[in-house]
Scaffold this motif. Structure first.
Motif, short mmCIF file in Angstrom:
data_model
loop_
_atom_site.label_atom_id
_atom_site.label_comp_id
_atom_site.label_asym_id
_atom_site.label_seq_id
_atom_site.Cartn_x
_atom_site.Cartn_y
_atom_site.Cartn_z
N LEU A 20 0.82 -1.21 0.00
CA LEU A 20 0.00 0.00 0.00
C LEU A 20 0.86 1.26 0.00
O LEU A 20 0.62 2.20 -0.77
CB LEU A 20 -0.91 -0.01 1.24
CG LEU A 20 -1.97 1.09 1.31
CD1 LEU A 20 -2.96 0.93 0.16
CD2 LEU A 20 -2.70 1.06 2.64
N ASN A 21 1.91 1.26 0.86
CA ASN A 21 2.73 2.46 0.98
C ASN A 21 3.46 2.82 -0.30
O ASN A 21 3.78 3.99 -0.54
CB ASN A 21 3.74 2.30 2.12
CG ASN A 21 3.08 2.65 3.45
OD1 ASN A 21 2.41 3.66 3.56
ND2 ASN A 21 3.25 1.80 4.44
N LYS A 22 3.74 1.80 -1.14
CA LYS A 22 4.39 2.09 -2.42
C LYS A 22 3.42 2.83 -3.34
O LYS A 22 3.81 3.51 -4.28
CB LYS A 22 4.83 0.80 -3.09
CG LYS A 22 6.09 0.23 -2.46
CD LYS A 22 6.87 -0.62 -3.47
CE LYS A 22 8.03 -1.29 -2.80
NZ LYS A 22 7.68 -2.58 -2.17
N ARG A 23 2.14 2.65 -3.08
CA ARG A 23 1.13 3.25 -3.97
C ARG A 23 0.42 4.45 -3.36
O ARG A 23 -0.15 5.28 -4.05
CB ARG A 23 0.10 2.17 -4.32
CG ARG A 23 0.68 1.14 -5.26
CD ARG A 23 0.01 -0.21 -5.15
NE ARG A 23 0.66 -1.17 -6.06
CZ ARG A 23 1.73 -1.88 -5.75
NH1 ARG A 23 2.29 -1.75 -4.56
NH2 ARG A 23 2.29 -2.70 -6.63
N LEU A 24 0.41 4.52 -2.04
CA LEU A 24 -0.28 5.62 -1.33
C LEU A 24 0.55 5.93 -0.08
O LEU A 24 0.83 5.02 0.69
CB LEU A 24 -1.69 5.14 -0.92
CG LEU A 24 -2.71 6.19 -0.51
CD1 LEU A 24 -3.18 6.97 -1.74
CD2 LEU A 24 -3.91 5.50 0.13
N PRO A 25 0.94 7.22 0.13
CA PRO A 25 1.90 7.49 1.23
C PRO A 25 1.24 7.49 2.61
O PRO A 25 1.22 8.50 3.30
CB PRO A 25 2.45 8.87 0.87
CG PRO A 25 1.36 9.51 0.08
CD PRO A 25 0.60 8.43 -0.62
N VAL A 26 0.70 6.33 3.03
CA VAL A 26 -0.02 6.26 4.30
C VAL A 26 0.93 6.49 5.48
O VAL A 26 0.70 7.38 6.31
CB VAL A 26 -0.73 4.88 4.45
CG1 VAL A 26 -1.45 4.80 5.80
CG2 VAL A 26 -1.70 4.65 3.32
#
Ligand code: HEM
Length: 417
Positions: A20-26
């Motif tokens: 997820l973090n690679k796609r959205l900077p959560v």
């Protein structure tokens, strides 16, 4: 944190979070906005009201969505549909009460939030734009509350709408035409109700959300002020963090939850035990359907508008009264430029500012009270005195903030563990 430089190299995590973090900077967002965001360590209870305003905003949106499922817009259906919601829909009474009383709670919270800014000079540079966004939120909130109040189509809905819309008729030349355009009819009618519904449910909530987002981005850009009015960013330690700052999470997330607990307890007491709050949060006249032939006595808008309403009625000339009402609201916009004091917080200001803030506070509350009363001579005369008090706070501000004998502001914030 995997690295020493937490802010710039956030741990991406493994498994799903890594994906997820690679796609959205959560994680980056959580790190930048909560863990690595340093807020002044001396916040007091006055700093609860921003997060509480967010809470009430969400509460109003959620309860409003459920109300809209059952509410039937139209001059022959609106009142009955609200009765239906309160009597027949499961927990409808609760949802309707939360929303109606939530409107008053919103203004309690927002007024205290604004008052904090007056006390600590939070409107002063570099927070002028943050303050202006706040003021636009306040305007949108007033429009939202006014239109929402018309929707149940009770008798006070009808008459308050009639009186308030008529204020626009005092505008030279275009006034009468404008009033008809707003109403969509020759009087407050079905067309008015329909457009208010559309604005209340769709347009203004969108505007409000956008403004709140801008308000928060502007806040994040300049950072919070604090009860000492000291800019913590100007005093950083060797680690590059403000020496008077603490990470927002966990310190202020936990502190804000305490505020939420207190607020929800008080709010529940009102909703369950004193829902009308002596006629302030729900008026008797609004338990009767709109009746153009029967005027409630007195016609008063909701308590959060009455300071301005009292100013309107304090002047015999309607046009001047309406102009003063407008100026009474607009005056807040100019505060950042009216205040010429070198210090922000009331803690370090002199007697002039403290005195004038007291005059303003008393005048605002007195006008609020007077606006709820009938326009008898004694009430109107009192409103004139307090209107002078109200305006002198703003008009004389460039003078008394200059004359004021301020104390020297310490380098570090005052903090008691
Ligand atoms: C829906 C309404 C509003 C929401 C959700 C909201 C939210 C917030 C939040 C979360 C903060 C940071 C926490 C705090 O300082 O309490 C804040 C700060 C602030 N807000 Fe609002 N606000 C609202 C309305 C307003 C209004 C109407 C004004 C003024 C006209 C205003 C002026 C300010 C100022 C000046 C600050 C910075 C205060 C400081 O750092 O001392 N806000 N707001």
């Amino acid at each position: 944190m995997a690295s020493n430089d937490a802010a710039s190299q956030v741990n991406q995590g493994a498994g799903f979070m890594g994906w997820l973090n690679k796609r959205l900077p959560v994680n980056k967002f959580i790190s930048d906005q909560l863990l690595e965001y340093y807020a002044p360590k001396n916040f007091n209870v006055w700093y609860f009201f921003g997060s509480l305003a967010l809470l009430v905003l969400v509460m109003q949106l959620v309860s409003g969505i459920f109300l809209t499922m059952f509410y039937k817009v139209g001059d022959t259906t609106a009142f009955e549909s609200v009765e239906f919601i309160r009597r027949e829909v499961s927990y409808g009474w609760l949802i309707q009460s939360l929303h109606a009383i939530g409107a008053s709670a919103f203004f309690v919270v927002v007024y205290l939030h604004m008052y904090r800014a007056l006390m600590y000079g939070s409107y002063k540079a570099p927070r002028e734009l943050l303050w202006l966004f706040g003021m636009f939120i306040y305007l949108a909130l007033m429009a939202e509350a006014f239109m929402g109040y018309v929707l149940p189509w009770g008798n006070m809905s009808y008459w308050a709408a009639t009186v308030i819309i008529n204020i626009f008729s005092t505008i030279p030349v275009i006034g009468p035409g404008l009033v008809e355009w707003i109403r969509g009819d020759y009087g407050v009618a079905d067309a008015t109700l329909n457009r208010f519904f559309s604005l209340h449910v769709v347009a203004i909530p969108l505007i409000l959300l956008l403004l709140v987002a801008l308000h928060l981005v502007a806040l994040r850009q300049v950072g919070s002020n604090n009860p000492d009015g000291i800019e913590i960013k100007e005093n950083k330690g060797s680690d590059g963090k403000p020496v008077d700052g603490i990470p927002f999470h966990p310190y202020y997330t936990v502190k804000d939850i305490v505020g939420v607990g207190f607020f929800l307890t008080l709010f529940a007491v009102v909703v369950f035990f004193v829902p009308t709050f002596g006629g302030l949060f729900m008026e008797e006249a609004n338990f009767e359907p709109a009746n153009p032939l029967s005027t409630p006595e007195p016609i008063a808008p909701s308590w959060y508008f009455t300071p301005y309403y009292a100013i309107l009625r304090a002047v015999p000339n309607q046009r001047i009264g309406a102009l003063l009402l407008l100026l009474a609201v607009l005056a807040f916009f100019f505060l950042p430029w009216l205040d010429r004091s070198p210090v922000k917080s009331v803690r370090y200001r002199g007697l002039w500012f403290k005195g004038m803030l007291a005059v303003f506070t008393v005048s605002f509350l007195a006008l609020m009270y007077l606006g709820l009363k009938p326009a008898s001579a004694s009430y109107v005369n009192a409103a004139r005195v307090f209107a002078i008090g109200y305006f002198s706070f703003f008009v004389l501000m460039p003078l008394y903030t200059k004359w004021d004998r301020v104390k020297s502001v310490p380098k570090r914030v005052s903090f008691h563990e």
